[in-house]
Design a protein around this motif. Sequence first.
Motif, PDB file in Angstrom:
ATOM      1  N   SER A  63       6.336   5.637   1.314  1.00 40.39           N
ATOM      2  CA  SER A  63       6.493   4.197   1.102  1.00 40.39           C
ATOM      3  C   SER A  63       5.664   3.724  -0.087  1.00 40.39           C
ATOM      4  O   SER A  63       4.737   4.413  -0.527  1.00 40.39           O
ATOM      5  CB  SER A  63       6.072   3.432   2.358  1.00 40.39           C
ATOM      6  OG  SER A  63       4.671   3.585   2.575  1.00 40.39           O
ATOM      7  N   VAL A  64       5.991   2.528  -0.584  1.00 38.14           N
ATOM      8  CA  VAL A  64       5.270   1.984  -1.732  1.00 38.14           C
ATOM      9  C   VAL A  64       3.789   1.785  -1.408  1.00 38.14           C
ATOM     10  O   VAL A  64       2.910   2.051  -2.239  1.00 38.14           O
ATOM     11  CB  VAL A  64       5.918   0.656  -2.187  1.00 38.14           C
ATOM     12  CG1 VAL A  64       5.067   0.003  -3.276  1.00 38.14           C
ATOM     13  CG2 VAL A  64       7.314   0.895  -2.709  1.00 38.14           C
ATOM     14  N   ASN A  65       3.479   1.342  -0.193  1.00 40.99           N
ATOM     15  CA  ASN A  65       2.088   1.147   0.206  1.00 40.99           C
ATOM     16  C   ASN A  65       1.288   2.434   0.074  1.00 40.99           C
ATOM     17  O   ASN A  65       0.170   2.448  -0.441  1.00 40.99           O
ATOM     18  CB  ASN A  65       2.007   0.651   1.654  1.00 40.99           C
ATOM     19  CG  ASN A  65       2.013  -0.860   1.713  1.00 40.99           C
ATOM     20  OD1 ASN A  65       2.634  -1.503   0.876  1.00 40.99           O
ATOM     21  ND2 ASN A  65       1.327  -1.432   2.695  1.00 40.99           N
ATOM     22  N   HIS A  66       1.892   3.533   0.534  1.00 43.84           N
ATOM     23  CA  HIS A  66       1.195   4.819   0.452  1.00 43.84           C
ATOM     24  C   HIS A  66       1.155   5.343  -0.978  1.00 43.84           C
ATOM     25  O   HIS A  66       0.205   6.053  -1.357  1.00 43.84           O
ATOM     26  CB  HIS A  66       1.860   5.822   1.388  1.00 43.84           C
ATOM     27  CG  HIS A  66       1.535   5.568   2.826  1.00 43.84           C
ATOM     28  ND1 HIS A  66       1.712   6.519   3.818  1.00 43.84           N
ATOM     29  CD2 HIS A  66       1.041   4.477   3.465  1.00 43.84           C
ATOM     30  CE1 HIS A  66       1.343   6.023   4.986  1.00 43.84           C
ATOM     31  NE2 HIS A  66       0.935   4.775   4.791  1.00 43.84           N
ATOM     32  N   LEU A  67       2.178   5.025  -1.763  1.00 40.57           N
ATOM     33  CA  LEU A  67       2.134   5.394  -3.179  1.00 40.57           C
ATOM     34  C   LEU A  67       0.951   4.715  -3.871  1.00 40.57           C
ATOM     35  O   LEU A  67       0.219   5.336  -4.659  1.00 40.57           O
ATOM     36  CB  LEU A  67       3.437   4.999  -3.873  1.00 40.57           C
ATOM     37  CG  LEU A  67       4.680   5.858  -3.606  1.00 40.57           C
ATOM     38  CD1 LEU A  67       5.890   5.251  -4.288  1.00 40.57           C
ATOM     39  CD2 LEU A  67       4.462   7.293  -4.074  1.00 40.57           C
ATOM     40  N   VAL A  68       0.761   3.436  -3.575  1.00 42.44           N
ATOM     41  CA  VAL A  68      -0.364   2.700  -4.163  1.00 42.44           C
ATOM     42  C   VAL A  68      -1.678   3.290  -3.684  1.00 42.44           C
ATOM     43  O   VAL A  68      -2.618   3.503  -4.481  1.00 42.44           O
ATOM     44  CB  VAL A  68      -0.273   1.202  -3.805  1.00 42.44           C
ATOM     45  CG1 VAL A  68      -1.552   0.476  -4.224  1.00 42.44           C
ATOM     46  CG2 VAL A  68       0.931   0.570  -4.486  1.00 42.44           C
ATOM     47  N   LEU A 153      -8.601  -1.731   2.660  1.00 40.81           N
ATOM     48  CA  LEU A 153      -8.475  -3.190   2.702  1.00 40.81           C
ATOM     49  C   LEU A 153      -7.331  -3.665   1.808  1.00 40.81           C
ATOM     50  O   LEU A 153      -6.588  -4.592   2.152  1.00 40.81           O
ATOM     51  CB  LEU A 153      -9.784  -3.845   2.259  1.00 40.81           C
ATOM     52  CG  LEU A 153     -11.029  -3.565   3.113  1.00 40.81           C
ATOM     53  CD1 LEU A 153     -12.266  -4.181   2.468  1.00 40.81           C
ATOM     54  CD2 LEU A 153     -10.848  -4.108   4.520  1.00 40.81           C
ATOM     55  N   PHE A 154      -7.185  -3.022   0.669  1.00 45.09           N
ATOM     56  CA  PHE A 154      -6.176  -3.449  -0.309  1.00 45.09           C
ATOM     57  C   PHE A 154      -4.763  -3.255   0.232  1.00 45.09           C
ATOM     58  O   PHE A 154      -3.878  -4.104   0.017  1.00 45.09           O
ATOM     59  CB  PHE A 154      -6.364  -2.661  -1.607  1.00 45.09           C
ATOM     60  CG  PHE A 154      -5.504  -3.128  -2.737  1.00 45.09           C
ATOM     61  CD1 PHE A 154      -5.815  -4.273  -3.446  1.00 45.09           C
ATOM     62  CD2 PHE A 154      -4.355  -2.425  -3.098  1.00 45.09           C
ATOM     63  CE1 PHE A 154      -5.020  -4.713  -4.482  1.00 45.09           C
ATOM     64  CE2 PHE A 154      -3.561  -2.856  -4.139  1.00 45.09           C
ATOM     65  CZ  PHE A 154      -3.893  -4.002  -4.832  1.00 45.09           C
ATOM     66  N   VAL A 155      -4.516  -2.125   0.911  1.00 43.64           N
ATOM     67  CA  VAL A 155      -3.163  -1.847   1.414  1.00 43.64           C
ATOM     68  C   VAL A 155      -3.007  -2.265   2.871  1.00 43.64           C
ATOM     69  O   VAL A 155      -1.977  -1.983   3.492  1.00 43.64           O
ATOM     70  CB  VAL A 155      -2.818  -0.347   1.256  1.00 43.64           C
ATOM     71  CG1 VAL A 155      -2.854   0.050  -0.198  1.00 43.64           C
ATOM     72  CG2 VAL A 155      -3.739   0.527   2.091  1.00 43.64           C
ATOM     73  N   ALA A 534      -5.171  -6.672 -15.177  1.00 47.26           N
ATOM     74  CA  ALA A 534      -3.750  -6.526 -15.501  1.00 47.26           C
ATOM     75  C   ALA A 534      -3.099  -5.512 -14.571  1.00 47.26           C
ATOM     76  O   ALA A 534      -1.963  -5.715 -14.104  1.00 47.26           O
ATOM     77  CB  ALA A 534      -3.586  -6.106 -16.959  1.00 47.26           C
ATOM     78  N   MET A 535      -3.806  -4.413 -14.282  1.00 49.77           N
ATOM     79  CA  MET A 535      -3.280  -3.398 -13.361  1.00 49.77           C
ATOM     80  C   MET A 535      -3.090  -3.980 -11.962  1.00 49.77           C
ATOM     81  O   MET A 535      -2.094  -3.708 -11.283  1.00 49.77           O
ATOM     82  CB  MET A 535      -4.238  -2.213 -13.306  1.00 49.77           C
ATOM     83  CG  MET A 535      -3.817  -1.120 -12.332  1.00 49.77           C
ATOM     84  SD  MET A 535      -5.098   0.123 -12.093  1.00 49.77           S
ATOM     85  CE  MET A 535      -6.316  -0.819 -11.170  1.00 49.77           C
ATOM     86  N   LEU A 536      -4.039  -4.811 -11.517  1.00 45.77           N
ATOM     87  CA  LEU A 536      -3.941  -5.393 -10.178  1.00 45.77           C
ATOM     88  C   LEU A 536      -2.718  -6.307 -10.060  1.00 45.77           C
ATOM     89  O   LEU A 536      -2.064  -6.363  -9.018  1.00 45.77           O
ATOM     90  CB  LEU A 536      -5.210  -6.167  -9.847  1.00 45.77           C
ATOM     91  CG  LEU A 536      -6.458  -5.302  -9.618  1.00 45.77           C
ATOM     92  CD1 LEU A 536      -7.673  -6.182  -9.430  1.00 45.77           C
ATOM     93  CD2 LEU A 536      -6.258  -4.394  -8.419  1.00 45.77           C
ATOM     94  N   GLY A 537      -2.419  -7.052 -11.123  1.00 45.96           N
ATOM     95  CA  GLY A 537      -1.220  -7.885 -11.098  1.00 45.96           C
ATOM     96  C   GLY A 537       0.026  -7.048 -10.878  1.00 45.96           C
ATOM     97  O   GLY A 537       0.930  -7.426 -10.119  1.00 45.96           O
ATOM     98  N   LEU A 538       0.072  -5.864 -11.511  1.00 44.44           N
ATOM     99  CA  LEU A 538       1.219  -4.969 -11.328  1.00 44.44           C
ATOM    100  C   LEU A 538       1.242  -4.380  -9.921  1.00 44.44           C
ATOM    101  O   LEU A 538       2.314  -4.231  -9.317  1.00 44.44           O
ATOM    102  CB  LEU A 538       1.160  -3.856 -12.380  1.00 44.44           C
ATOM    103  CG  LEU A 538       1.386  -4.304 -13.829  1.00 44.44           C
ATOM    104  CD1 LEU A 538       0.981  -3.211 -14.802  1.00 44.44           C
ATOM    105  CD2 LEU A 538       2.854  -4.681 -14.044  1.00 44.44           C
ATOM    106  N   LEU A 542       4.084  -4.527  -6.945  1.00 38.89           N
ATOM    107  CA  LEU A 542       4.632  -3.410  -6.183  1.00 38.89           C
ATOM    108  C   LEU A 542       4.546  -3.651  -4.680  1.00 38.89           C
ATOM    109  O   LEU A 542       5.411  -3.212  -3.919  1.00 38.89           O
ATOM    110  CB  LEU A 542       3.872  -2.122  -6.553  1.00 38.89           C
ATOM    111  CG  LEU A 542       4.124  -1.570  -7.970  1.00 38.89           C
ATOM    112  CD1 LEU A 542       3.141  -0.466  -8.294  1.00 38.89           C
ATOM    113  CD2 LEU A 542       5.553  -1.060  -8.086  1.00 38.89           C
ATOM    114  N   LEU A 543       3.477  -4.314  -4.243  1.00 36.74           N
ATOM    115  CA  LEU A 543       3.282  -4.575  -2.814  1.00 36.74           C
ATOM    116  C   LEU A 543       3.979  -5.852  -2.352  1.00 36.74           C
ATOM    117  O   LEU A 543       3.818  -6.275  -1.203  1.00 36.74           O
ATOM    118  CB  LEU A 543       1.784  -4.668  -2.506  1.00 36.74           C
ATOM    119  CG  LEU A 543       0.972  -3.378  -2.745  1.00 36.74           C
ATOM    120  CD1 LEU A 543      -0.520  -3.645  -2.588  1.00 36.74           C
ATOM    121  CD2 LEU A 543       1.426  -2.282  -1.798  1.00 36.74           C
ATOM    122  N   ASN A 544       4.736  -6.469  -3.259  1.00 39.87           N
ATOM    123  CA  ASN A 544       5.462  -7.712  -2.953  1.00 39.87           C
ATOM    124  C   ASN A 544       4.519  -8.833  -2.487  1.00 39.87           C
ATOM    125  O   ASN A 544       4.876  -9.643  -1.638  1.00 39.87           O
ATOM    126  CB  ASN A 544       6.532  -7.457  -1.880  1.00 39.87           C
ATOM    127  CG  ASN A 544       7.622  -6.532  -2.370  1.00 39.87           C
ATOM    128  OD1 ASN A 544       8.065  -6.639  -3.514  1.00 39.87           O
ATOM    129  ND2 ASN A 544       8.035  -5.603  -1.516  1.00 39.87           N
TER     130      ASN A 544
END
Length: 772
Positions: A63-68, A153-155, A534-538, A542-544
Amino acid sequence: MTAAGRNGKGENGIAMAAARRTAKGVWDRFSASDPGLLRLMAGLRTVGAILLALAVLASFGTSVNHLVAGAMTAMVATFAIQEKEVRGQAITLLLGVPVALAAISLGSLLNSRVIAGDVFFVLLIFGAVYSRRFGDRGTALGLIGFQVYFVSLFVSAEVSALPGLFLTLAVAFACSAIVRFAVVPETPERTLRRLREAFRARLAQLVAHQIALLDAGADDVDAVLDDLRRSTARLHEAALMIQGRLEEGTRDAAAAALLQRRVADAEIAAERLGVLLLNARSAERVDTLTLHLPNASAPMPPRARIAEDAGTALRRDLAALHLLVVRLVPDDRGTALPYVRNRLLGYREEKGLPKGSPALQDCFRAVGEAARAILGLRLAVDGAQDEEYDTPEAARSREEFAAEEISIAGEAAEAEEEDERTGLRRPTTRAAVQVAVGSALAIVGGEFLSTQRWYWAVLTCWVVFLNTASTGEIVVKGYRRLVGTVLGVVAGVALAGAVGNHTWIAFGLVLLCVFGMFFTAPLSYAMMSFFVTAMLGLLYTLLNTYSLDVLVLRVEETALGAACGIIAAVLVLPVRTSHRTDEELGTVLARLRDVVSAAVAQLSGGPPVDLVDLARDLDTALDDLRSSTKPLTHPIAPLRARRQTARYVVALLETCAYHARSLAATAELVPSSKSVAADARLALAGRRITHNIDLIAAHVREEESDGTIESGASIAAMLDSGRHEVLRTGSVAFRVLRHLQRLDEGIVGLARPLGVPLAAREEKAAGAAKGA
């Protein structure tokens, strides 16, 4: 073959040679800008680990969460490990796996328990900072534990997702290991080899700027001087970086000591050449301080003082010296380079010395000394070569190097001093308490701003304490992070809007931001913060969870975290910037005294000691002082007079360090050289200089001391034995006296800005030194 065919082939060969020279020039500039390619390798290694982790996880249908989570863990597992030895890196990476698994597990378990989670987070932060006392491995494991907990915490990790997260973390660490040890391998030997190449490139740049100084008009001289100062400082920086990698990157202690001495010789010879060129071009005598004090001007006449014929010869020889530096590689063969080298070496023996003023002839002698230093550097790196083309002057230089190499063999390295401070006086313990208090404040304040994104304030509070040692450094770092974050928010808005729902385009831009983070981190903390935001915005895209409100909240949390860090630094076990700089200043003075007293003792006939190591300790201490004064010299510093004083003191100490290194390099020749003889009269000059250093150091330590700063008669007058010898300006004895004289003036000049009381006679001498 027709003539046209031969001509075409010749033209192609010329074009290819020109293209190779252009490519070599571009690579040299890049190598000089990134010594050892450390920033490039760090960026490629981190991006490679993330890319490989994403590819492997995507093949599992993650999943995208795990990719992040996998991308962030791969990044942490790569950048956290800073050990130089490959074996140590592997051990730390292996130990990091259970630390990361424990952190992600606790993060998932405590995610829904607000109070318990906050308390544990503060304890984790304390432990992560405290672990810095255990060296690179402790720092890395503490960083991995903190950052992986932050990832949970982030995901928004949950207990039910732990099996998948465990697999994700294992893949991330495995990918980091593959990239580190197989795809982008980095060994101490390879890093040292690249640092040597960077030193050569920066030396070539310095010689090029010296040529520009010779040709500069009165209107352009200030810009050329700025370039000359910058390239001199960059050469010194490369020399320090080489010193930090010698033990791991060479086969034995003797080889390390030999390379260290040859690098120091080349640096000193190049800096001395710059000073003498400046002196030859100036309307009056120029002090070495001009090369170290920003915006210091040199009095240049409307027209160059150098005669046209002599100027042409000097320009030709500087170009030849530049050629020797550029071709400082083992695959250069033929007679052209040995011929050029031998001609320049002849200036050391007064052979072929052009006619001109004493200042101009000093320049030609300095060119000869620089050619000798380059020869020594090449012998230390590549071994004996081109001996069949040697002139008597070149053969003598090789004999001197061989004698020095024998004297170096068997020298033992001194043991590193340990920090004897304990308890809250220990820097790591104090920083751990400060950051824990600041993080607790950040958690409370962050919860008021957002119950979901409060951890951004904690992260900012954490990072502003990393690699800082005083309140001023924390304030400057917090300011830079806030500026970078605001600019990053603007970029994040633009990138998120452009990416939309294209997942892999977003990941590609994330990789570019990651590379930018690591490539710019040593240069500008604000730029690094820009790429992080800038990376965090991307990632939010991804995490919607992306919105403009989220990025604005990022700025607010960053400002809050920086404020909490500053409050903790000011109120909890504070270390004032002035106290920190005084400590570093005292260390520099102690190291300066060690070098001067040992060098003068050896020049006076005393037993040989390892002066190169003492000079290295002085350079390291001076570099620490320079870092500690950055809050005082930063543009946002409110006290302009204090800023100017700090710059002047550091510039004076850099000047004194140059003359001390030069004395040490000359003293090292005494046991093995036929041209350098000991003189017992020098001990008297050494006693006066060390006496003045002791008085200034006691004043810095706020200790009571008897006596006054001694000055007055010149060093040469003090050593006059009644024989009234006239020393030749190019002789070694004259050079030693000049370095002692400049060192004496520099130490006396330090007394006034540091507030050391001076008698009337010394006041006048200090004013004269400052004017120089």
